[in-house]
Design a protein around this motif. Structure first.
Motif, mmCIF file in Angstrom:
data_model
loop_
_atom_site.group_PDB
_atom_site.id
_atom_site.type_symbol
_atom_site.label_atom_id
_atom_site.label_comp_id
_atom_site.label_asym_id
_atom_site.label_seq_id
_atom_site.Cartn_x
_atom_site.Cartn_y
_atom_site.Cartn_z
ATOM 1 N N GLU A 1 -1.094 -32.306 1.379
ATOM 2 C CA GLU A 1 -1.153 -31.384 0.251
ATOM 3 C C GLU A 1 -2.294 -30.381 0.394
ATOM 4 O OE1 GLU A 1 0.890 -35.118 -0.929
ATOM 5 O OE2 GLU A 1 -1.014 -34.660 0.067
ATOM 6 N N PHE A 2 -3.375 -30.787 1.087
ATOM 7 C CA PHE A 2 -4.516 -29.892 1.270
ATOM 8 C C PHE A 2 -4.210 -28.724 2.200
ATOM 9 C CE2 PHE A 2 -8.252 -33.000 0.238
ATOM 10 C CZ PHE A 2 -7.854 -33.011 -1.089
ATOM 11 N N VAL A 3 -3.176 -28.846 3.024
ATOM 12 C CA VAL A 3 -2.852 -27.773 3.973
ATOM 13 C C VAL A 3 -1.473 -27.183 3.699
ATOM 14 C CG1 VAL A 3 -4.382 -28.666 5.744
ATOM 15 C CG2 VAL A 3 -2.008 -29.418 5.703
ATOM 16 N N HIS A 4 -0.911 -27.504 2.532
ATOM 17 C CA HIS A 4 0.360 -26.940 2.073
ATOM 18 C C HIS A 4 1.500 -27.225 3.051
ATOM 19 C CE1 HIS A 4 -1.958 -23.747 -0.512
ATOM 20 N NE2 HIS A 4 -2.327 -24.997 -0.749
ATOM 21 N N ARG A 5 1.578 -28.478 3.468
ATOM 22 C CA ARG A 5 2.691 -28.941 4.296
ATOM 23 C C ARG A 5 3.430 -30.039 3.538
ATOM 24 N NH1 ARG A 5 4.134 -25.277 7.737
ATOM 25 N NH2 ARG A 5 3.557 -24.306 5.779
ATOM 26 N N ALA A 6 4.736 -30.110 3.755
ATOM 27 C CA ALA A 6 5.529 -31.189 3.171
ATOM 28 C C ALA A 6 5.621 -32.375 4.111
ATOM 29 C CB ALA A 6 6.932 -30.688 2.830
ATOM 30 N N SER A 7 5.518 -32.113 5.413
ATOM 31 C CA SER A 7 5.654 -33.158 6.422
ATOM 32 C C SER A 7 4.303 -33.480 7.050
ATOM 33 C CB SER A 7 6.625 -32.706 7.519
ATOM 34 O OG SER A 7 6.609 -33.596 8.613
#
Length: 328
Positions: free
Chosen positions: A43-49
Motif C-alpha cells: 500500500e505504501f508504493v501503490h501496488r496491488a500485487s
C-alpha cells in the motif's frame, strides 16, 4: 510513522535470558527474524500485487535524508533484460515507489491519497546493470526537498536518488509530485469523469521487433501510417502497466511509449542511458493519444530522441531518451 514501527528488535548475541524471556521468545519466534528480507507494505508504493513491490526496507538518516533498500528479480514479465542488463525502466519504477513510500511512511500522507508526478529523470550505468546469478540488491540514498504544503498537510515534494549495487552507482535520478486527498481528487476529476466517453477499442500493435519488444502484448504503440508517429495503444488488461484500476494512463506507460518510440526512431534496441520526462496533464483513457518522435542529436556513440504525447491538441508529456548506438 517511522520504519521502526514495523521492526522487531534483534536479540543481543550472548545475552543472558530469563525463563520469562525464553517463553516470550517461543511465543513470538516468527517475529524474531528482522534481518530476513521482505517487501515494504504494498500500500505504501501503490501496488496491488506484492510481486510488483521493488522496495524492501527504509531508514531515516537525517531530517530529510533516507536510505531505502530494493531488490530486482533476475527476470520480470515486463521489465525484461536488454543486452544482458536490467531494464532501466525498472529503475524508474523503483524511483517512483521510493517517493510514495517516504510520503506515506515518513511524512504522514494518509493512504488513499492520490499522487500526480510532474517530472522524472534517470541516468543509468549499463556496466553495473548486468543481470547476475542472483537477484540484484540495491541501496538507495534519497534526499527530499522543495516541500509543498496545503494547510498543515504535505502536498508534495521533490527528491533525488543515488542507487548503488555493491557500492557501485547503478543509477541516479529524481522526481517531483503532488498528492491530494480523495475528495480533492474527485473534485479535480469530476468534470472529466462526467464527460468521459467509453474506453477506446484496443488498436493493433506495432511489430514488436521494431520497438524492442518480444510479445505484442507489451507493445504500447500502434502504427498510423506516418513515420515517427503512432497512437498510444492502451490495453487496460495489461497486468503490469495497469496493475490496478486507474482512471487515466499511468506515467510508467508513457515512459514505455517514449522508450519504444526511441527504438523505432534509432533502429537500435539499446539500453537507454538516460530518460527525462515532464508530465503536463492526465492522459485520458477515452481519447486517442498521439505519440511523435524526432531525433535531436547524435554525439559520438549516443543519440537522443524527443518524444511527445498529445491528446485533443494538448501536450500530455514530453520526454527525451538517450541511447547508445554503434559507431559507423
Amino acid at each position: 510513522m517511522s520504519a521502526n514501527t514495523l521492526r522487531v528488535e534483534r536479540a543481543t548475541p550472548g545475552a543472558q535470558r530469563t525463563e520469562t524471556d525464553r517463553r516470550a521468545a517461543t511465543r513470538s519466534a516468527a517475529l524474531r527474524y528482522p534481518s530476513l528480507t521482505t517487501t515494504v507494505p504494498k500500500e505504501f508504493v501503490h501496488r496491488a500485487s506484492v510481486a510488483e513491490v521493488m522496495l524492501t526496507d527504509w531508514e531515516r538518516r537525517d531530517e530529510h535524508r533516507f536510505t531505502v533498500t530494493a531488490q530486482w528479480p533476475r527476470s520480470h514479465t515486463f521489465f525484461t533484460s536488454v543486452n544482458g542488463c536490467h531494464d532501466p525502466l525498472i529503475a524508474a519504477e523503483t524511483l517512483r515507489q521510493a517517493g510514495t513510500l517516504l510520503a506515506h511512511a515518513e511524512y504522514g500522507v494518509p493512504l488513499g491519497h492520490h499522487f500526480l508526478m510532474w517530472d522524472l529523470s534517470l541516468t543509468v550505468w549499463p556496466e553495473h546493470l548486468l543481470v547476475d546469478g542472483a537477484p540484484t540488491s540495491l541501496d538507495i540514498d534519497i534526499v527530499c526537498s522543495d516541500f509543498k504544503m496545503r494547510g498543515d498537510s504535505l502536498a508534495g515534494f521533490r527528491y533525488q536518488t543515488v542507487m548503488r549495487r555493491a557500492g557501485q552507482v547503478v543509477a541516479t535520478g529524481g522526481a517531483s509530485f503532488t498528492c491530494m486527498a480523495p475528495k480533492v481528487y474527485q473534485r479535480l476529476r469530476s468534470n472529466r469523469r462526467n464527460s468521459a466517453g467509453p474506453q477506446l477499442p484496443l488498436t493493433a500493435p506495432a511489430a514488436p521487433q521494431n520497438v524492442g519488444r518480444v510479445s505484442p502484448m507489451d507493445v504500447v504503440l500502434s502504427p498510423v501510417g506516418q513515420e515517427g508517429r503512432w497512437q498510444l495503444r492502451v490495453d487496460t488488461r495489461h497486468p503490469v502497466l495497469f496493475e490496478h484500476p486507474v482512471d487515466h494512463v499511468p506515467g510508467m506507460m508513457l515512459l514505455e511509449a517514449a522508450r519504444q518510440a526511441t527504438v523505432a526512431t534509432t533502429g537500435q534496441c539499446a539500453t537507454p542511458l538516460s530518460v527525462t520526462a515532464e508530465f503536463s496533464r492526465y492522459a485520458e483513457l477515452d481519447t486517442p493519444c498521439m505519440i511523435e518522435a524526432r531525433s535531436l542529436r547524435r554525439t559520438g556513440d549516443e543519440e537522443s530522441v524527443e518524444v511527445t504525447g498529445h491528446q485533443s491538441g494538448e501536450l500530455v508529456f514530453r520526454s527525451t531518451v538517450t541511447v547508445a548506438v554503434p559507431l559507423t
